[in-house]
Enzyme design. Structure first.
Site, mmCIF file in Angstrom:
data_model
loop_
_atom_site.group_PDB
_atom_site.id
_atom_site.type_symbol
_atom_site.label_atom_id
_atom_site.label_comp_id
_atom_site.label_asym_id
_atom_site.label_seq_id
_atom_site.Cartn_x
_atom_site.Cartn_y
_atom_site.Cartn_z
ATOM 1 N N CYS A 117 1.093 -3.760 3.763
ATOM 2 C CA CYS A 117 1.771 -2.506 3.404
ATOM 3 C C CYS A 117 2.600 -1.943 4.555
ATOM 4 C CB CYS A 117 0.762 -1.452 2.965
ATOM 5 S SG CYS A 117 -0.606 -2.045 1.984
ATOM 6 N N LYS A 144 -5.356 3.289 -8.597
ATOM 7 C CA LYS A 144 -4.816 1.979 -8.958
ATOM 8 C C LYS A 144 -5.323 1.523 -10.304
ATOM 9 C CE LYS A 144 -7.994 -1.538 -7.105
ATOM 10 N NZ LYS A 144 -8.154 -2.647 -6.162
#
Length: 643
Positions: free
Chosen positions: A335, A465
């Site tokens: 990320c 998520k």
């Protein structure tokens, strides 16, 4: 006492007094439900029926017909094992014994056990079940509990950690046995219809290699013997499909001693992996992702603003070290690197979405005892992607990813299950942005009319998520892909774009993985297919078998015409029967048998691994079908279907 509000599964609410228990709430709902109450689920946590409710919460009553009942039963089964063990080995010190998705385990210390001891313990456990001992919750003063466990350092540790601040503390008693425990448990040992001890292994106290080595005994339990028999049959089939076993048979990969938790891909395994990589690249291209590559070695400062450093080092999962007064680490995720590529350029609102994909090698310091072939590794390659979007682009981005996932998993014959993971205790950022991010995921799931389960508090610290689970041929669920909505990391790193109003705004970061990691996905599909891969990903797609050495040149000619595919010629001087048998054992989708008749006619005899066959087949006809089968990604060899 003050009133609190409990929310029931149907959305209705009930006002009760603070301090009333799960069982009290059940009786408020109905006399019959109260009598049938086994346990409760409070804000997503399975608790005993005696659990007091002290604040507003969501509650579900667990009865013998509930999905959670088997977890309660297995928790009691863990106590039955512990009781049986201490009847036979009074010197054994008990540590922890939780239920698991497939059964239970109990870690013990101070007793020398091996596989040969399990039958005797199993027999004693079955006797305890036959005794139908009532299971009772009792309370003990904290000081009395410390005295009770004067010779058990592990239970005293639990008193100071998990049970810190509780006085009195709860025990569960059955017959002469009692154990420090929060519960829940069933009413008696006789409710266990099927009980089986399965395995024995080593473990570390608290999962820390610096702590004492314990003996872990695994078992399972069901309400009926028939359910146990079904499970054991499935387990035997799973052992037959073990990806490590199949990897040896088909020469796919190995885990070398010099690199524990990291795989050597052999040529056959690499053939599968390359197909998977190209397949994902096609989907990345369709979704508009640009492929990048980022370093595996970084300064640890890279991950501090994102929150990853604290999380991964706190859990001991990051490989990090100091050199020349600077701390470095092997990246545990991609990320932050992708965020820095985004930040290298100034962006306008017109540029977004900006999407980066990477087959990024990452490393996690998993405990050695948890490593398992390709399914649990230290070195893995993530099929990773990050999209930087405007808030008005979030839902469309999620929808495109979900549609791609549906198509991908269909090509592997995997059923897709969706898990919505929500804000946990370690979440960074405001509740407002978490709510916005969660709503975006829910809206996308509903727009696609996808069923999903909610897993409260299970999200990563930076955003909610959708966990993408796959159900394989044996009905097992595997966590593979993911879609996450993240408002936090772009703000922490001060990532911006210039909006239509000429002001700077933070983009939203969509984290996604289609397959998850190549290692885990390969492990799953090896077991799912039992090594009988669809033709399009099979290491060897076609093997040409000359009946005798006189036909070798013709066999090579046939193979050369198929050189766009993974084709081999079996040139060993074996009988044709042995060649066919070996090709079946190698799980090759197609074999082309060629002898004098085929050579004279310019044809082939086609056999597949389902032992179907056809003679006098045109080479052009077979090639044309092979092209279609690979292009359309059929799950099974289909040339001989219906012939």
């Amino acid at each position: 006492m003050s009133d609190i509000t409990v929310t029931l599964p149907d959305g209705s609410t009930l006002g009760v007094s603070a301090g009333e228990t799960v069982e009290d709430v059940a009786y408020h709902i109905g006399e019959g439900l109260g009598r049938d109450t086994v346990a409760g689920v409070v804000d997503g946590e399975l608790v005993s029926k005696e659990e007091p409710l002290v604040e507003d919460c969501r509650i579900e009553i667990v009865t013998a017909s509930s999905e959670e009942y088997v977890d309660v039963l297995r928790h009691t089964a863990a106590h039955v094992f512990a009781q049986a063990l201490q009847r036979l080995h009074p010197e054994a010190q008990l540590t922890i014994g939780p239920y698991t998705d497939e059964g239970f385990y109990y870690d013990v210390y101070g007793v020398d056990l091996d596989e040969d001891d399990l039958d005797e313990i199993q027999a004693e456990a079955e006797a305890i079940i036959d005794e139908d001992l009532p299971v009772e919750r009792v309370e003990m003063d904290r000081e009395d509990a410390r005295e009770f466990y004067a010779d058990n350092q592990f239970k005293r540790d639990i008193l100071e950690e998990e049970a810190a601040g509780e006085d009195p503390v709860s025990f569960y008693r059955q017959g002469e046995f009692q154990d420090l425990c929060k519960g829940p448990h069933v009413a008696s040992t006789g409710e266990i219809g099927g009980f089986e001890l399965l395995d024995i292994s080593a473990a570390y106290w608290r999962g820390d290699e610096d702590n004492e080595t314990l003996t872990r005994v695994y078992g399972t339990a069901f309400a009926t013997e028939d359910e146990l028999d079904d499970y054991l049959e499935m387990r035997a089939e799973a052992a037959e499909r073990d990806h490590r076993k199949i990897a040896q048979e088909l020469d796919l990969f190995s885990i070398p001693e010099h690199s524990p938790g990291c795989a050597h891909y052999h040529p056959n395994g690499m053939a599968i992996r390359r197909e998977l990589e190209e397949y994902v690249r096609e989907h990345n291209d369709d979704l508009g992702f640009d492929e990048v590559r980022t370093p595996e070695l970084n300064k640890a400062d890279l991950w501090k603003p994102t929150g990853h450093y604290e999380t991964f080092t706190e859990n001991g999962e990051m490989f990090a070290w100091e050199q020349d007064d600077t701390e470095y680490g092997l990246k545990p995720m991609n990320c932050a690197n992708h965020a820095h590529i985004y930040d290298d350029t100034t962006h306008s609102y017109r540029d977004l979405p900006i999407r980066f994909s990477e087959f990024g090698n990452v490393y996690r310091n998993e405990q050695s005892g948890e490593l398992s072939g390709l399914l649990r590794v230290r070195g893995l390659t993530q099929d990773d992607g990050h999209a930087f979007v405007r808030p008005d682009q979030i839902q469309e981005e999620i929808l495109d990813i979900l549609r791609s996932i549906e198509e991908i998993y269909g090509h592997f014959g995997l059923d897709v299950l969706y898990k919505l993971e929500t804000r946990g205790e370690d979440a960074m950022g405001s509740e407002e942005i978490w709510e916005q991010a969660t709503d975006a995921l829910v809206d996308a799931l509903r727009a696609e009319d996808l069923d999903y389960d909610v897993e409260e508090g299970e999200a990563a610290f930076y955003g909610p998520k959708i966990g993408v689970n796959a159900r394989d041929a044996l009905g097992r669920e595997w966590t593979i892909g993911t879609v996450q909505v993240d408002f936090n990391i772009p703000r922490n790193l001060d990532l911006t774009y210039v909006g239509e109003d000429n002001d700077e705004h933070h983009p939203v970061m969509i984290h996604r993985a289609l397959l998850g990691s190549f290692e885990r996905f390969m492990g799953v599909i090896i077991e799912h297919f039992n090594g009988k891969f669809p033709t399009w990903i099979a290491p060897t797609q076609v093997r040409v078998l000359p009946i005798s050495d006189d036909n070798l040149d013709y066999a090579r000619e046939v193979a050369e015409e198929l050189d766009d595919y993974r084709v081999e010629v079996e040139d060993r001087s074996w009988t044709i029967g042995k060649k066919i048998q070996q090709t079946h054992e190698d799980r090759v989708p197609y074999m082309l048998v060629v002898g004098g008749n085929e050579e004279e006619a310019g044809t082939v005899s086609v056999r597949d691994r389902k032992e179907r066959e056809a003679n006098d087949v045109s080479r052009d006809e077979f090639r044309a079908h092979l092209e279609r089968e690979v292009e359309q990604k059929h799950l099974e060899p289909t040339f001989l279907a219906g012939r």
